[in-house]
Design an enzyme around this catalytic site. Structure first.
Site, PDB file in Angstrom:
ATOM      1  CB  VAL A   1      -0.981   0.000   1.201  1.00  0.00           C
ATOM      2  CG1 VAL A   1      -2.104  -0.971   0.958  1.00  0.00           C
ATOM      3  CG2 VAL A   1      -0.270  -0.331   2.516  1.00  0.00           C
TER       4      VAL A   1
ATOM      5  CE  LYS B   1       7.149  -1.543 -17.702  1.00  0.00           C
ATOM      6  NZ  LYS B   1       7.033  -0.087 -17.924  1.00  0.00           N
TER       7      LYS B   1
END
Length: 808
Positions: free
Chosen positions: A458, A669
């Site tokens: 978070v 990626k």
């Protein structure tokens, strides 16, 4: 006396077949008289057909046949199937030599799914000292010679069955009968078509005037919608024969219209039960009509195709419909929903996907001369469609559901009312199916679907995501009838739990009331203790250790959403193990933000690849940070170090910019996209141009930041030696023979024309060019914001919302 029918999934190896034996033993212990009808176990029928096809094509079928044998004897290895296996082996050898097989051979081979199942169930019962009798249905069911879809000779079959059971003592014996399989008067094996085992059981129940037919499946009855599509579907306790017949005709995957008829004729109740929950009452179907209003159910027929006939000669021309249906009838093609435009020159109808090309050929032959006269322009097939039928809704009462579909960007290809006016049928694209059924079910039954979410990590992205979910909660509940419930938020040290959802003050509460977080087991235990369903674990960390929890989370009932790229770039073995766990546990893993932040890149590639499109190359600017650096460096007369300092001051780079400049992030990626194309590359295969000079790659961050000017002469020379009207771009490039096991993966700094797609990228945007065989030299271009906490969090949020439309 009761007839008990067990389906293939109920009889599958492991808990399934054991549960079947337990059910039968319990009924016998209770002194119940029972007759048992069995389907082929698991995927036996499909496996036998596949073996035939492999033998026909000259492929090596022996390893698969050995696996089939092992699967069949697994519940009781001592069972004697040698004769059956030897016979099948000879048939496969013959088919392999001839390179073909007849419908008669197909019936004979596929019948062994039921024959072996019957013998296995009989043997298992006998092992437990039950007096079980194996009954080969070929001795009872006599048919014509229409192989694959044989018609029963009912009078002879009925007499055979009555004679056989007159001589049987049901108080002591358990007859185990094979379904689906019959025999001609010449002694040739036949099969009686789809759902033949259900039909067999119904006929036996009718002929013997049973008290009830219990049909055991892997669901606990008939539901308001398919539970695999709608998790909060409600079980229907009772149906009338009429309602059941309507539902069966509309494609219900549990009921079969043909199998209901013998029960109606003799007024024999049918009960749908769950093999794994045999004590639950299931759904009772009989002649009683409980309510005047009837029922409301959503039924789905998948694997359909939409056939369209278009042409100017169709407008106002008499006899076109008759010609169409006559041509299709001659090919035994059943037609579903029909749509004929009053002003448009076209007719569309739905057929089973397997009949689509046959339908097109039949219409092509019928309208051959009309093509020559140009009265008919084209015949098209749209595959990948489903028919969704809403029983108990007229068009006038369907308006709210239709509005909900439109609001969710779902546009039916066809929609109509059935003859009775109480059922609405829609033809939908398969990609919209799950979403559509959930939307309609929520509208019709007014049930909010609760989604329980645990957020791991978070920080900037994770914190933004929680904020977005909380801010959007009421709107989503109102618009989509979906209740997003964040029950856990965890950082590396603490976790905050709230069964009913964390509040907007969650950050402070995590600090003050959060408990020590040691492992994901605590989150799993909390969810189990509070009976939370529809679970999603969201990984917004950048932790390799967190990815080790993915498989345990999936096995504990969690679906996964992740912005963490490491999970998809670890070893190929981990990658495959994770997907196997997802398949076995019927869970989903979405990670659109792994490559393009909020851009729909991965999903686009998945759809292209799944549709059979040959993707030949993918290249682009993968990093928003490096996009910003080289966009500004190319456009401005400024030192590279100055642009890098500016990017760092705006928060575009990592605290240590070398994490961006080393190219590993772009490499990961690129590897993710390669694996989406089923390539077997590892991270070590990626050729990465590290933008950091060797003497600056080591040392602490402070040392590097104090030495940024060392970069200036290197990139000044590169910039000045490129061609006129060219700009620098740091790209990922996947190319080579992408139909082979591995592709070529390169991460490199290139110079491109400033008027090219890559050259026109501005700011911190990412851009991806997808080259395919169909599109040729013109790529599909996806461009937009490729970085930023807000964009990434929104992309993660999008994955969560996509999951709510799937089988949570």
């Amino acid at each position: 006396m009761k007839v008990l029918k067990f389906g293939g999934k109920s009889l599958a190896n492991g808990a399934g077949i054991q549960s079947v034996i337990d059910i039968l033993q319990k009924k016998k212990n209770n002194k119940e008289e029972i007759v048992v009808v069995v389907s082929a176990r698991g995927n036996a029928t499909a496996d036998l057909f596949e073996l035939l096809e492999k033998a026909k094509k000259g492929e090596d079928y022996k390893a698969d046949f050995l696996a089939f044998q092992e699967e069949q004897i697994a519940p009781l290895p001592s069972v004697d199937f040698k004769e059956a296996f030897s016979f099948l082996e000879k048939i496969f050898e013959g088919v392999h030599l001839l390179g073909d097989y007849s419908p008669k051979i197909e019936d004979l081979v596929t019948s062994y799914g039921e024959l072996l199942a019957g013998k296995m169930v009989t043997a298992l019962l006998q092992q437990q000292n039950a007096k079980a009798v194996y009954v080969d249905s070929r001795e009872l069911f006599k048919t014509d010679k229409l192989y694959g879809e044989a018609t029963l000779l009912e009078e002879l079959t009925e007499q055979n069955i009555k004679n056989y059971f007159d001589a049987l003592d049901l108080s002591a014996e358990i007859p185990v009968i094979t379904g689906f399989v019959g025999e001609t008067l010449d002694g040739e094996t036949t099969t009686i078509g789809g759902n033949g085992s259900n039909y067999s059981a119904s006929l036996i129940a009718g002929y013997l005037e049973a008290d009830e037919l219990e049909n055991y499946t892997i669901v606990s009855g008939i539901f308001t919608a398919n539970p695999s599509l709608v998790t909060n579907a409600k079980k229907i306790d009772h149906l009338s024969f009429q309602e059941a017949n309507e539902l069966a005709n509309l494609g219900d995957n549990v009921l079969d219209a043909k199998a209901i008829i013998p029960l109606v004729n003799k007024n024999i109740p049918l009960r749908i039960k769950n093999t794994f929950e045999p004590e639950t009452p299931g759904t009772l179907i009989n002649s009683e009509q409980n309510t005047k209003k009837g029922i409301k159910v959503i039924s789905v027929q998948e694997n359909m195709a939409l056939v369209s006939l278009e042409g100017r000669g169709l407008l106002g021309k008499v006899g076109i419909d008759a010609r169409i249906f006559s041509a299709l009838s001659q090919e035994n093609i059943s037609v579903g929903i029909i749509s004929q435009g009053s002003s448009e020159r076209g007719i569309s109808f739905v057929v089973n996907a397997k009949d689509a090309h046959k339908a097109k050929d039949a219409l092509g032959n019928e309208f051959n001369l009309d093509f020559l006269s140009k009265d008919i322009n084209k015949i098209t097939i749209k595959r990948g469609v489903a028919v969704v039928s809403v029983l108990g809704n007229s068009l006038s009462s369907f308006n709210t559901s239709y509005t909900a579909l439109v609001n969710n960007n779902i546009n039916p290809l066809l929609i109509n009312n059935t003859v009775t006016g109480n059922n609405v049928c829609l033809v939908l694209d398969n990609k919209d199916l799950r979403k559509a059924v959930n939307v309609m079910h929520g509208e019709i039954f007014g049930i909010a679907k609760k989604i329980n979410i645990a957020v791991f990590g978070v920080g900037l992205v994770g914190g933004t995501l929680v904020k977005q979910i909380l801010e959007s909660h009421d709107a989503i509940l109102s618009k989509k009838n979906i209740d997003l419930n964040v029950f856990a938020v965890a950082n590396s040290k603490k976790v905050l739990f709230n069964e009913n959802g964390v509040s907007s003050n969650w950050e402070q509460e995590l600090k003050s009331h959060g408990i020590l977080y040691t492992s994901v087991d605590e989150i799993v235990s909390f969810a189990q203790a509070h009976h939370l369903g529809n679970l999603i674990a969201v990984d917004n960390s950048a932790s390799a250790a967190m990815t080790e929890n993915y498989i345990p989370l999936v096995e504990s009932g969690f679906n996964l959403v992740s912005s963490n790229k490491i999970g998809n770039t670890k070893s190929l073995q981990f990658y495959r193990n994770l997907r196997l766990a997802l398949l076995q546990n019927r869970k989903q893993y979405l990670y659109e933000t792994n490559v393009g932040a909020g851009l729909p890149l991965i999903d686009t590639i998945k759809l292209l690849h799944a549709s059979g499109e040959n993707i030949t190359r993918i290249k682009g600017v993968f990093s928003g940070t490096l996009s910003y650096l080289f966009n500004n460096f190319s456009a401005k007369d400024v030192a590279f170090s100055e642009v890098l300092k500016e990017a760092a001051s705006k928060g575009f780079t990592e605290p240590d910019p070398r994490e961006d400049l080393n190219g590993n992030d772009v490499g990961r990626k690129l590897l993710i996209l390669a694996r989406e194309l089923d390539l077997e590359n590892e991270f070590e295969d990626v050729q990465i141009h590290n933008l950091i000079p060797e003497h600056l790659r080591d040392g602490d961050t402070k040392y590097f930041l104090n030495s940024l000017e060392d970069l200036d002469p290197i990139y000044k020379e590169i910039k000045e030696t490129q061609k006129n009207n060219h700009v620098l771009r740091y790209i990922g490039d996947l190319h080579g023979d992408l139909s082979s096991d591995k592709g070529v993966l390169q991460v490199k700094l290139v110079s491109v024309p400033n008027d090219s797609a890559l050259g026109q990228v501005k700011g911190a945007d990412s851009i991806f060019e997808i080259y395919t065989e169909s599109y040729g030299s013109q790529p599909i271009v996806i461009q937009g914001a490729g970085a930023g906490a807000e964009v990434t969090a929104r992309g993660v949020f999008g994955d969560i919302m996509r999951l709510t439309d799937l089988e949570l």
